[in-house]
Design a protein around this motif. Structure first.
Motif, PDB file in Angstrom:
ATOM      1  N   VAL A 158       0.844  -1.177   0.000  1.00 40.31           N
ATOM      2  CA  VAL A 158       0.000   0.000   0.000  1.00 40.31           C
ATOM      3  C   VAL A 158       0.886   1.235   0.000  1.00 40.31           C
ATOM      4  CG1 VAL A 158      -1.830   1.219   1.253  1.00 40.31           C
ATOM      5  CG2 VAL A 158      -1.791  -1.257   1.195  1.00 40.31           C
ATOM      6  N   THR A 159       0.375   2.330  -0.544  1.00 35.95           N
ATOM      7  CA  THR A 159       1.107   3.581  -0.590  1.00 35.95           C
ATOM      8  C   THR A 159       1.646   3.947   0.795  1.00 35.95           C
ATOM      9  OG1 THR A 159      -0.296   4.354  -2.396  1.00 35.95           O
ATOM     10  CG2 THR A 159       0.883   6.038  -1.139  1.00 35.95           C
ATOM     11  N   PRO A 160       2.891   4.414   0.893  1.00 37.09           N
ATOM     12  CA  PRO A 160       3.411   4.856   2.191  1.00 37.09           C
ATOM     13  C   PRO A 160       2.471   5.882   2.823  1.00 37.09           C
ATOM     14  CG  PRO A 160       5.175   4.761   0.579  1.00 37.09           C
ATOM     15  CD  PRO A 160       3.900   4.501  -0.181  1.00 37.09           C
ATOM     16  N   GLY A 161       2.338   5.792   4.136  1.00 40.46           N
ATOM     17  CA  GLY A 161       1.416   6.685   4.818  1.00 40.46           C
ATOM     18  C   GLY A 161       0.084   6.033   5.133  1.00 40.46           C
ATOM     19  N   VAL A 162      -0.086   4.759   4.710  1.00 39.01           N
ATOM     20  CA  VAL A 162      -1.284   3.991   5.044  1.00 39.01           C
ATOM     21  C   VAL A 162      -0.885   2.865   5.993  1.00 39.01           C
ATOM     22  CG1 VAL A 162      -3.135   2.505   4.177  1.00 39.01           C
ATOM     23  CG2 VAL A 162      -2.405   4.487   2.842  1.00 39.01           C
ATOM     24  N   ARG A 163      -1.600   2.747   7.095  1.00 35.82           N
ATOM     25  CA  ARG A 163      -1.344   1.676   8.049  1.00 35.82           C
ATOM     26  C   ARG A 163      -2.615   0.856   8.232  1.00 35.82           C
ATOM     27  NH1 ARG A 163       3.343   2.658  11.065  1.00 35.82           N
ATOM     28  NH2 ARG A 163       2.627   1.492  12.864  1.00 35.82           N
ATOM     29  N   ILE A 164      -2.448  -0.369   8.706  1.00 34.95           N
ATOM     30  CA  ILE A 164      -3.589  -1.234   8.986  1.00 34.95           C
ATOM     31  C   ILE A 164      -3.585  -1.589  10.465  1.00 34.95           C
ATOM     32  CG2 ILE A 164      -4.740  -3.429   8.539  1.00 34.95           C
ATOM     33  CD1 ILE A 164      -3.606  -3.462   5.780  1.00 34.95           C
ATOM     34  N   GLU A 165      -4.757  -1.475  11.074  1.00 29.52           N
ATOM     35  CA  GLU A 165      -4.933  -1.920  12.453  1.00 29.52           C
ATOM     36  C   GLU A 165      -5.901  -3.096  12.454  1.00 29.52           C
ATOM     37  OE1 GLU A 165      -6.968  -0.336  16.615  1.00 29.52           O
ATOM     38  OE2 GLU A 165      -6.095   1.105  15.200  1.00 29.52           O
ATOM     39  N   TRP A 166      -5.445  -4.237  12.964  1.00 33.80           N
ATOM     40  CA  TRP A 166      -6.303  -5.394  13.112  1.00 33.80           C
ATOM     41  C   TRP A 166      -6.853  -5.425  14.530  1.00 33.80           C
ATOM     42  CZ3 TRP A 166      -1.955  -5.671  10.044  1.00 33.80           C
ATOM     43  CH2 TRP A 166      -2.161  -6.085   8.711  1.00 33.80           C
ATOM     44  N   GLY A 167      -8.130  -5.685  14.665  1.00 33.45           N
ATOM     45  CA  GLY A 167      -8.710  -5.725  15.994  1.00 33.45           C
ATOM     46  C   GLY A 167     -10.049  -6.422  16.001  1.00 33.45           C
ATOM     47  N   GLN A 168     -10.795  -6.261  17.068  1.00 37.89           N
ATOM     48  CA  GLN A 168     -12.102  -6.888  17.233  1.00 37.89           C
ATOM     49  C   GLN A 168     -13.084  -5.915  17.855  1.00 37.89           C
ATOM     50  OE1 GLN A 168     -11.606 -10.391  19.655  1.00 37.89           O
ATOM     51  NE2 GLN A 168     -11.057 -11.688  17.919  1.00 37.89           N
ATOM     52  N   ALA A 169     -14.319  -6.022  17.415  1.00 40.13           N
ATOM     53  CA  ALA A 169     -15.453  -5.425  18.106  1.00 40.13           C
ATOM     54  C   ALA A 169     -16.319  -6.586  18.582  1.00 40.13           C
ATOM     55  CB  ALA A 169     -16.225  -4.495  17.185  1.00 40.13           C
ATOM     56  N   ARG A 170     -17.340  -6.287  19.340  1.00 40.47           N
ATOM     57  CA  ARG A 170     -18.178  -7.343  19.894  1.00 40.47           C
ATOM     58  C   ARG A 170     -19.603  -7.203  19.387  1.00 40.47           C
ATOM     59  NH1 ARG A 170     -16.332 -11.861  21.749  1.00 40.47           N
ATOM     60  NH2 ARG A 170     -14.799 -10.693  22.960  1.00 40.47           N
ATOM     61  N   SER A 171     -20.144  -8.277  18.830  1.00 43.87           N
ATOM     62  CA  SER A 171     -21.546  -8.307  18.434  1.00 43.87           C
ATOM     63  C   SER A 171     -22.430  -8.384  19.671  1.00 43.87           C
ATOM     64  CB  SER A 171     -21.815  -9.529  17.550  1.00 43.87           C
ATOM     65  OG  SER A 171     -23.205  -9.703  17.335  1.00 43.87           O
ATOM     66  N   ALA A 172     -23.670  -7.916  19.547  1.00 45.14           N
ATOM     67  CA  ALA A 172     -24.626  -8.031  20.652  1.00 45.14           C
ATOM     68  C   ALA A 172     -24.906  -9.487  20.998  1.00 45.14           C
ATOM     69  CB  ALA A 172     -25.923  -7.315  20.292  1.00 45.14           C
ATOM     70  N   THR A 173     -24.616 -10.409  20.066  1.00 45.10           N
ATOM     71  CA  THR A 173     -24.810 -11.830  20.353  1.00 45.10           C
ATOM     72  C   THR A 173     -23.637 -12.429  21.123  1.00 45.10           C
ATOM     73  OG1 THR A 173     -23.781 -12.553  18.284  1.00 45.10           O
ATOM     74  CG2 THR A 173     -26.160 -12.087  18.228  1.00 45.10           C
ATOM     75  N   GLY A 174     -22.560 -11.661  21.267  1.00 46.78           N
ATOM     76  CA  GLY A 174     -21.404 -12.115  22.039  1.00 46.78           C
ATOM     77  C   GLY A 174     -20.213 -12.568  21.226  1.00 46.78           C
ATOM     78  N   CYS A 175     -20.392 -12.797  19.928  1.00 46.38           N
ATOM     79  CA  CYS A 175     -19.260 -13.261  19.125  1.00 46.38           C
ATOM     80  C   CYS A 175     -18.370 -12.090  18.710  1.00 46.38           C
ATOM     81  CB  CYS A 175     -19.738 -14.050  17.913  1.00 46.38           C
ATOM     82  SG  CYS A 175     -20.733 -13.121  16.733  1.00 46.38           S
ATOM     83  N   ALA A 176     -17.134 -12.408  18.317  1.00 47.38           N
ATOM     84  CA  ALA A 176     -16.141 -11.392  17.970  1.00 47.38           C
ATOM     85  C   ALA A 176     -16.216 -11.043  16.494  1.00 47.38           C
ATOM     86  CB  ALA A 176     -14.747 -11.891  18.320  1.00 47.38           C
TER      87      ALA A 176
END
Length: 254
Positions: free
Chosen positions: A31-49
Motif C-alpha cells: 500500500v502507498t506509504p502513509g497507510v497503516r492497517i490496524e487489526w482488531g475486534q469489536a463485539r456483536s450483541a450476540t457475544g461473538c467477535a
C-alpha cells in the motif's frame, strides 16, 4: 427468490466440499506509504467477535469512515483490494468479518447492526456503509439505523426476503448501486428492484461484469460458480474499483 435459494444451496455445497478489543498497528504491505492497517475486534450483541482490518491513511479526515461488508459466506479478505484503493485515495476504511452468518441463515439484519458496532468501536462520526452482494444488504440495514450515515454503496446487491426494500423505503440518504449482468449468483439482479424503491438512488451498470468481478481479489470458488468466462475480468475489476472510489468520495461530500 427461487434463483437466490438455488444459489445459496449450491454455494453451501461447494464450501462443504472445499472442505481482545483494540488492535495492533502494522505497515500495510503493498500500500502507498502513509497507510497503516490496524487489526482488531469489536463485539456483536450476540457475544461473538467481529474481526476487522482498519486501513488508516495518515491524510484521512478524522471521524470519517467507510465500513465495508463482504458477501454471503465470504470474508473480509475478498474486499482487501477495494479497501486498499480507498485508503490510497486518502479514505479511512474498515473491512469486517461477520460472525453471525450461518450456511443455513444469513442473519442479514444482525450483520447490519454488527457493522454499526464496528463503527462505534472506531468512534466514527461520518459514515459510508458499503458492501458486496449480501454485504450490500447488511450495509443498507446499518445505514437505515445509524444517524451518522452519509450514504451507501452497494456492489452487485442481492436482497433477501425484501429486507433491503424495506430498509431503503425508510432511508433518507443517497444510495449508489453498481451492478453486473443478471445471473443466478446475483439473484438475477434482484437488487435493482430493491433500489428502485429508494428515495435517492443512482444505478451504474458494469457491462459484462460477473458477480466475482466485484470481489478484489476473488477466488476459484466464486469463479467456478459465478464466472463462466474470465475474459476481461481484470479490466472490469479495475473499472469497479475506480468507480467505487469515485462513488465513496461523492457520498463523503454529502
Amino acid at each position: 427468490m427461487p434463483c437466490q435459494s438455488k444459489f445459496t444451496a449450491v454455494w453451501v455445497a461447494c464450501l462443504v466440499l472445499a472442505g481482545c478489543f483494540g488492535g495492533v498497528m502494522h505497515e500495510a504491505p503493498g500500500v502507498t506509504p502513509g497507510v497503516r492497517i490496524e487489526w482488531g475486534q469489536a463485539r456483536s450483541a450476540t457475544g461473538c467477535a467481529l474481526d476487522y482490518a482498519w486501513y488508516r491513511p495518515v491524510a484521512s479526515t478524522p471521524g470519517e469512515l467507510v465500513v465495508l461488508a463482504h458477501g454471503f459466506l465470504r470474508d473480509k479478505a475478498r474486499l482487501a483490494g477495494l479497501a486498499r484503493a480507498l485508503a490510497e485515495a486518502g479514505i479511512s476504511v474498515v473491512t469486517v468479518d461477520f460472525c453471525n452468518t450461518r450456511p443455513w441463515r444469513g442473519n442479514h439484519a444482525r450483520n447490519g447492526f454488527d457493522l454499526i458496532a464496528v463503527a462505534d468501536r472506531l468512534e466514527a462520526r461520518r459514515l459510508v456503509y458499503a458492501g458486496f452482494s449480501a454485504g450490500g444488504l447488511a450495509a443498507l440495514v446499518a445505514a437505515r439505523n445509524d444517524p451518522r450515515t452519509l450514504g451507501v454503496l452497494t456492489l452487485d446487491l442481492v436482497d433477501a426476503r425484501e429486507l433491503g426494500r424495506l430498509m431503503v423505503q425508510g432511508l433518507d440518504r443517497p444510495v449508489i448501486g453498481l451492478f453486473g449482468e443478471p445471473a443466478s449468483c446475483n439473484a438475477d439482479n434482484n437488487g435493482l428492484t430493491t433500489l428502485a424503491a429508494a428515495r435517492q438512488a443512482r444505478i451504474e451498470r458494469i457491462d459484462g461484469a460477473s458477480h466475482c468481478d466485484f470481489e478484489s481479489p476473488t477466488d476459484w470458488l466464486c469463479r467456478a460458480l459465478c464466472e463462466p468466462d474470465r475474459a476481461g475480468a481484470e479490466q472490469r475489476r479495475a473499472e469497479i474499483l475506480a468507480r467505487s472510489v469515485t462513488a465513496v468520495r461523492s457520498l463523503l461530500m454529502e
